[in-house]
Design a protein around this motif. Structure first.
Motif, PDB file in Angstrom:
ATOM      1  N   ARG A 149       0.966  -1.285   0.047  1.00 23.18           N
ATOM      2  CA  ARG A 149       0.014  -0.108   0.060  1.00 23.18           C
ATOM      3  C   ARG A 149       0.781   1.317   0.131  1.00 23.18           C
ATOM      4  O   ARG A 149       0.604   2.397  -0.636  1.00 23.18           O
ATOM      5  N   ILE A 150       2.036   1.128   0.717  1.00 22.74           N
ATOM      6  CA  ILE A 150       3.093   2.480   0.568  1.00 22.74           C
ATOM      7  C   ILE A 150       3.438   2.530  -0.669  1.00 22.74           C
ATOM      8  O   ILE A 150       3.410   3.575  -1.305  1.00 22.74           O
ATOM      9  N   ALA A 151       3.864   1.403  -1.354  1.00 23.03           N
ATOM     10  CA  ALA A 151       4.068   1.522  -2.716  1.00 23.03           C
ATOM     11  C   ALA A 151       3.093   2.030  -3.752  1.00 23.03           C
ATOM     12  O   ALA A 151       3.418   2.921  -4.495  1.00 23.03           O
ATOM     13  N   GLN A 152       1.966   1.846  -3.308  1.00 23.93           N
ATOM     14  CA  GLN A 152       0.695   2.393  -4.128  1.00 23.93           C
ATOM     15  C   GLN A 152       0.583   4.113  -3.981  1.00 23.93           C
ATOM     16  O   GLN A 152       0.224   4.704  -4.930  1.00 23.93           O
ATOM     17  N   ILE A 153       0.770   4.348  -2.504  1.00 21.99           N
ATOM     18  CA  ILE A 153       0.878   5.848  -2.471  1.00 21.99           C
ATOM     19  C   ILE A 153       1.850   6.476  -2.969  1.00 21.99           C
ATOM     20  O   ILE A 153       1.602   7.641  -3.637  1.00 21.99           O
ATOM     21  N   GLU A 154       2.845   6.104  -2.639  1.00 23.49           N
ATOM     22  CA  GLU A 154       4.176   6.556  -3.449  1.00 23.49           C
ATOM     23  C   GLU A 154       4.507   6.392  -4.807  1.00 23.49           C
ATOM     24  O   GLU A 154       5.040   7.181  -5.524  1.00 23.49           O
ATOM     25  N   GLY A 155       3.496   5.559  -5.611  1.00 20.39           N
ATOM     26  CA  GLY A 155       3.786   5.255  -7.079  1.00 20.39           C
ATOM     27  C   GLY A 155       4.948   4.682  -7.458  1.00 20.39           C
ATOM     28  O   GLY A 155       5.456   5.082  -8.427  1.00 20.39           O
ATOM     29  N   VAL A 156       5.404   3.936  -6.602  1.00 18.71           N
ATOM     30  CA  VAL A 156       6.815   2.912  -6.936  1.00 18.71           C
ATOM     31  C   VAL A 156       6.745   1.526  -6.611  1.00 18.71           C
ATOM     32  O   VAL A 156       5.616   1.075  -6.049  1.00 18.71           O
ATOM     33  N   ARG A 157       7.812   0.745  -6.844  1.00 19.58           N
ATOM     34  CA  ARG A 157       7.452  -0.471  -6.705  1.00 19.58           C
ATOM     35  C   ARG A 157       7.769  -0.855  -5.298  1.00 19.58           C
ATOM     36  O   ARG A 157       8.612   0.096  -4.405  1.00 19.58           O
ATOM     37  N   ILE A 158       7.458  -2.067  -4.818  1.00 16.94           N
ATOM     38  CA  ILE A 158       7.849  -2.517  -3.368  1.00 16.94           C
ATOM     39  C   ILE A 158       8.958  -2.535  -2.877  1.00 16.94           C
ATOM     40  O   ILE A 158       9.624  -2.087  -1.954  1.00 16.94           O
ATOM     41  N   GLY A 159       9.897  -3.092  -3.718  1.00 20.15           N
ATOM     42  CA  GLY A 159      11.247  -3.039  -3.552  1.00 20.15           C
ATOM     43  C   GLY A 159      12.058  -1.822  -3.192  1.00 20.15           C
ATOM     44  O   GLY A 159      12.715  -1.659  -2.546  1.00 20.15           O
ATOM     45  N   THR A 160      11.429  -0.821  -3.835  1.00 17.31           N
ATOM     46  CA  THR A 160      11.908   0.675  -3.557  1.00 17.31           C
ATOM     47  C   THR A 160      11.508   1.080  -2.384  1.00 17.31           C
ATOM     48  O   THR A 160      12.251   1.461  -1.506  1.00 17.31           O
TER      49      THR A 160
END
Lengths: 89, 179
Positions: free
Chosen positions: B144-155
């Protein structure tokens, strides 16, 4: 106290927040004001549309104003083009 | 009642139902803005902007793309980052006093460690801080953080790991117990 415990205690402490009591009421007040403003704007537009559609004279006046504005705009553009032609040539 | 049902009510003209959504999310949103800005004065103002913007754009919310809280945190993230850009950086005199952790004679209190951790949190780059705050304080999953930030989970994982590494430096001199 061990490192992990300090870290966890810090997370716990930082997660606690005090919020002013009227926070939600203030937001709702702003939302009601926004809705009121939206209704007023839409009411003004509706009043204008009703006026135009009910009175043929008002329709004719609107068309005349639109035509005049268009005509003035065309004349203005022609004048601008001619004045540029004078400068260049 | 589910968030989506409340949203449908609001969109159908029941403005008061929005209070239900606020009831559910005002604390997490204010906590997020507070931990991001470290400023008790402006964090509630930003949170107010967040809810007002959410209300105005509620018709744009797509439940197939994200859940409501993710969407709301995305607005909160954007508003907070904009506010941080406008806010002038702290002058040296405004920075909190840090304890000298390398001096063994200095007995550290819990509060001093907390202050140290606070200081390090607020010197983290915005991207690392956002990811860390959402993961540790809001307990949001990485996806969900990746969705909020618009980046991949790895990032996100790497940003959080780097943030934790920096915070660990505050505790590295802590050998065993503190007062």
């Amino acid at each position: 106290m061990k490192r992990q415990e300090v870290f966890n205690a810090w997370i716990e402490k930082t997660s606690q927040i005090d919020v002013r009591e009227n926070f939600k009421d203030e937001v709702m007040k702003q939302i009601y004001q926004y809705e009121q403003k939206k209704r007023e704007t839409s009411f003004n537009m509706r009043w204008f549309v009703d006026l135009i559609s009910a009175h043929p004279l008002a329709q004719a006046a609107l068309i005349a104003v639109g035509t005049m504005t268009g005509f003035i705009r065309v004349v203005f553009i022609i004048l601008v083009i001619l004045s540029k032609g004078d400068i260049n040539g | 009642m589910k968030d989506i049902d409340v949203i449908h009510q609001v969109l159908a003209g029941e403005v008061d139902s929005f209070k239900l959504l606020m009831e559910r999310y005002y604390r997490p949103v204010i906590r997020f803005t507070k931990n991001m800005t470290n400023d008790s004065d402006i964090c509630e103002d930003i949170a107010q902007d967040v809810f007002l913007a959410a209300y105005k754009r509620l018709h744009c919310f797509d439940p197939h793309r994200s859940n409501f809280s993710t969407w709301l945190f995305t607005i909160a993230r954007n508003k907070t980052i904009n506010a941080l850009k406008k806010k002038s950086p702290l002058s040296m005199s405004q920075l909190p006093q840090m304890p000298d952790l390398r001096n063994p004679s200095h007995s550290l209190s819990e509060k001093e460690f907390f202050d140290e951790l606070d200081s390090i949190l607020h010197t983290l780059p915005t991207r690392q801080k956002t990811a860390f705050v959402l993961a540790e304080f809001e307990k949001l999953p990485y996806a969900r953080i990746a969705q909020i930030e618009g980046v991949r989970i790895g990032t996100i994982k790497s940003r959080i790991s780097r943030a934790k590494r920096k915070l660990r430096t505050a505790l590295k001199d802590l050998d065993g117990d503190i007062l």
